[in-house]
Design a protein around this motif. Structure first.
Motif, PDB file in Angstrom:
ATOM      1  N   GLN A   1       0.840  -1.202   0.000  1.00 37.58           N
ATOM      2  CA  GLN A   1       0.000   0.000   0.000  1.00 37.58           C
ATOM      3  C   GLN A   1       0.869   1.242   0.000  1.00 37.58           C
ATOM      4  O   GLN A   1       1.964   1.251   0.549  1.00 37.58           O
ATOM      5  N   VAL A   2       0.364   2.276  -0.629  1.00 36.10           N
ATOM      6  CA  VAL A   2       1.040   3.571  -0.686  1.00 36.10           C
ATOM      7  C   VAL A   2       0.051   4.630  -0.224  1.00 36.10           C
ATOM      8  O   VAL A   2      -1.106   4.642  -0.643  1.00 36.10           O
ATOM      9  N   GLN A   3       0.523   5.510   0.652  1.00 41.62           N
ATOM     10  CA  GLN A   3      -0.303   6.609   1.119  1.00 41.62           C
ATOM     11  C   GLN A   3       0.256   7.918   0.574  1.00 41.62           C
ATOM     12  O   GLN A   3       1.472   8.134   0.563  1.00 41.62           O
ATOM     13  N   LEU A   4      -0.646   8.783   0.129  1.00 46.64           N
ATOM     14  CA  LEU A   4      -0.269  10.070  -0.452  1.00 46.64           C
ATOM     15  C   LEU A   4      -1.026  11.189   0.245  1.00 46.64           C
ATOM     16  O   LEU A   4      -2.229  11.059   0.492  1.00 46.64           O
ATOM     17  N   GLN A   5      -0.324  12.265   0.541  1.00 46.31           N
ATOM     18  CA  GLN A   5      -0.952  13.397   1.215  1.00 46.31           C
ATOM     19  C   GLN A   5      -0.505  14.693   0.564  1.00 46.31           C
ATOM     20  O   GLN A   5       0.680  15.037   0.629  1.00 46.31           O
ATOM     21  N   GLU A   6      -1.458  15.414  -0.019  1.00 48.74           N
ATOM     22  CA  GLU A   6      -1.153  16.692  -0.656  1.00 48.74           C
ATOM     23  C   GLU A   6      -1.219  17.848   0.339  1.00 48.74           C
ATOM     24  O   GLU A   6      -1.917  17.776   1.347  1.00 48.74           O
ATOM     25  N   SER A   7      -0.511  18.910   0.001  1.00 49.97           N
ATOM     26  CA  SER A   7      -0.588  20.162   0.751  1.00 49.97           C
ATOM     27  C   SER A   7      -0.185  21.292  -0.180  1.00 49.97           C
ATOM     28  O   SER A   7       0.364  21.057  -1.255  1.00 49.97           O
ATOM     29  N   GLY A   8      -0.481  22.522   0.244  1.00 48.92           N
ATOM     30  CA  GLY A   8      -0.022  23.677  -0.511  1.00 48.92           C
ATOM     31  C   GLY A   8      -1.074  24.376  -1.338  1.00 48.92           C
ATOM     32  O   GLY A   8      -0.791  25.393  -1.971  1.00 48.92           O
ATOM     33  N   GLY A   9      -2.290  23.861  -1.353  1.00 43.83           N
ATOM     34  CA  GLY A   9      -3.332  24.542  -2.094  1.00 43.83           C
ATOM     35  C   GLY A   9      -3.717  25.855  -1.434  1.00 43.83           C
ATOM     36  O   GLY A   9      -3.272  26.170  -0.329  1.00 43.83           O
ATOM     37  N   GLY A  10      -4.553  26.624  -2.129  1.00 38.98           N
ATOM     38  CA  GLY A  10      -4.999  27.887  -1.576  1.00 38.98           C
ATOM     39  C   GLY A  10      -5.650  28.740  -2.628  1.00 38.98           C
ATOM     40  O   GLY A  10      -5.986  28.262  -3.717  1.00 38.98           O
ATOM     41  N   SER A  11      -5.828  30.014  -2.293  1.00 37.60           N
ATOM     42  CA  SER A  11      -6.460  30.971  -3.198  1.00 37.60           C
ATOM     43  C   SER A  11      -5.458  32.029  -3.606  1.00 37.60           C
ATOM     44  O   SER A  11      -4.767  32.596  -2.752  1.00 37.60           O
ATOM     45  N   VAL A  12      -5.382  32.284  -4.903  1.00 38.18           N
ATOM     46  CA  VAL A  12      -4.467  33.297  -5.426  1.00 38.18           C
ATOM     47  C   VAL A  12      -5.158  34.094  -6.519  1.00 38.18           C
ATOM     48  O   VAL A  12      -6.173  33.649  -7.080  1.00 38.18           O
ATOM     49  N   ARG A  13      -4.600  35.242  -6.830  1.00 36.90           N
ATOM     50  CA  ARG A  13      -5.077  36.027  -7.954  1.00 36.90           C
ATOM     51  C   ARG A  13      -4.451  35.506  -9.247  1.00 36.90           C
ATOM     52  O   ARG A  13      -3.392  34.874  -9.235  1.00 36.90           O
ATOM     53  N   GLY A  15      -2.260  35.179 -12.352  1.00 39.22           N
ATOM     54  CA  GLY A  15      -0.874  35.593 -12.492  1.00 39.22           C
ATOM     55  C   GLY A  15       0.006  35.183 -11.328  1.00 39.22           C
ATOM     56  O   GLY A  15       1.232  35.289 -11.408  1.00 39.22           O
ATOM     57  N   GLY A  16      -0.620  34.716 -10.266  1.00 46.33           N
ATOM     58  CA  GLY A  16       0.128  34.306  -9.084  1.00 46.33           C
ATOM     59  C   GLY A  16       0.692  32.904  -9.197  1.00 46.33           C
ATOM     60  O   GLY A  16       0.544  32.236 -10.223  1.00 46.33           O
ATOM     61  N   SER A  17       1.338  32.467  -8.124  1.00 46.89           N
ATOM     62  CA  SER A  17       1.994  31.160  -8.096  1.00 46.89           C
ATOM     63  C   SER A  17       1.627  30.396  -6.832  1.00 46.89           C
ATOM     64  O   SER A  17       1.324  31.002  -5.794  1.00 46.89           O
ATOM     65  N   LEU A  18       1.685  29.087  -6.940  1.00 46.80           N
ATOM     66  CA  LEU A  18       1.529  28.196  -5.804  1.00 46.80           C
ATOM     67  C   LEU A  18       2.440  26.998  -6.018  1.00 46.80           C
ATOM     68  O   LEU A  18       2.719  26.621  -7.155  1.00 46.80           O
ATOM     69  N   ARG A  19       2.868  26.388  -4.931  1.00 49.57           N
ATOM     70  CA  ARG A  19       3.600  25.137  -5.026  1.00 49.57           C
ATOM     71  C   ARG A  19       2.879  24.082  -4.210  1.00 49.57           C
ATOM     72  O   ARG A  19       2.696  24.242  -3.001  1.00 49.57           O
ATOM     73  N   LEU A  20       2.485  23.027  -4.890  1.00 51.29           N
ATOM     74  CA  LEU A  20       1.859  21.891  -4.230  1.00 51.29           C
ATOM     75  C   LEU A  20       2.907  20.856  -3.861  1.00 51.29           C
ATOM     76  O   LEU A  20       3.883  20.670  -4.581  1.00 51.29           O
ATOM     77  N   SER A  21       2.676  20.200  -2.737  1.00 51.12           N
ATOM     78  CA  SER A  21       3.547  19.116  -2.300  1.00 51.12           C
ATOM     79  C   SER A  21       2.707  17.868  -2.066  1.00 51.12           C
ATOM     80  O   SER A  21       1.528  17.950  -1.709  1.00 51.12           O
ATOM     81  N   CYS A  22       3.333  16.724  -2.259  1.00 52.64           N
ATOM     82  CA  CYS A  22       2.666  15.444  -2.012  1.00 52.64           C
ATOM     83  C   CYS A  22       3.677  14.532  -1.328  1.00 52.64           C
ATOM     84  O   CYS A  22       4.692  14.166  -1.934  1.00 52.64           O
ATOM     85  N   THR A  23       3.399  14.198  -0.091  1.00 52.14           N
ATOM     86  CA  THR A  23       4.289  13.325   0.664  1.00 52.14           C
ATOM     87  C   THR A  23       3.797  11.891   0.567  1.00 52.14           C
ATOM     88  O   THR A  23       2.614  11.619   0.800  1.00 52.14           O
ATOM     89  N   ALA A  24       4.701  10.997   0.203  1.00 54.74           N
ATOM     90  CA  ALA A  24       4.345   9.598   0.013  1.00 54.74           C
ATOM     91  C   ALA A  24       4.927   8.737   1.125  1.00 54.74           C
ATOM     92  O   ALA A  24       6.004   9.014   1.649  1.00 54.74           O
ATOM     93  N   SER A  25       4.211   7.695   1.460  1.00 54.22           N
ATOM     94  CA  SER A  25       4.696   6.734   2.450  1.00 54.22           C
ATOM     95  C   SER A  25       4.172   5.350   2.087  1.00 54.22           C
ATOM     96  O   SER A  25       3.244   5.214   1.296  1.00 54.22           O
TER      97      SER A  25
END
Length: 126
Positions: A1-13, A15-25
């Motif tokens: 089994q593999v578990q995945l957990q995302e983070s880093g989402g949000g609200s931007v205008r 032209g803006g930027s975001l970085r998403l992360s996904c930690t696996a175990s």
């Protein structure tokens, strides 16, 4: 089994930027390809970008080429998605996904991915 957990989402205008992360175990030796998918309200889940776990082969949907970059840090068991120049059309829930070794006709078929995270919301306002 593999578990995945995302983070880093949000609200931007736009032209803006975001970085998403996904930690696996879990049983990561069984994983050959990692990917980001997204699903906007009323639409199907679509592939955004994908990367091989060891060969660094990457694929991008045409709509994000030149704006998004997928990368991974194997030492941290973490997958990233750097998103620049965001537009309202990028608004969606973003999912991290993983699939095992096998022969596949494409990188972006959700049915080929065995493991999924819970998703993280990205909202881009104009």
């Amino acid at each position: 089994q593999v578990q995945l957990q995302e983070s880093g989402g949000g609200s931007v205008r736009a032209g803006g930027s975001l970085r998403l992360s996904c930690t696996a175990s879990g049983s990561l030796n069984s994983v050959s390809r990692l990917a980001w998918f997204r699903q906007a309200p009323g639409k199907g889940r679509e592939g955004v970008a994908s990367i091989h776990t060891t060969m660094s082969t990457t694929y991008y949907d045409e709509s994000v080429k030149g704006r998004f970059t997928i990368s991974r840090d194997n030492a941290k068991n973490t997958l990233y998605l750097q998103m620049n120049d965001l537009t309202p059309e990028d608004t969606a829930v973003y999912y991290c996904a993983a699939r095992g070794v096998g022969t596949f006709s494409s990188w972006n078929s959700p049915a080929d991915y065995n493991y999924w995270g819970q998703g993280t919301q990205v909202t881009v306002s104009s």
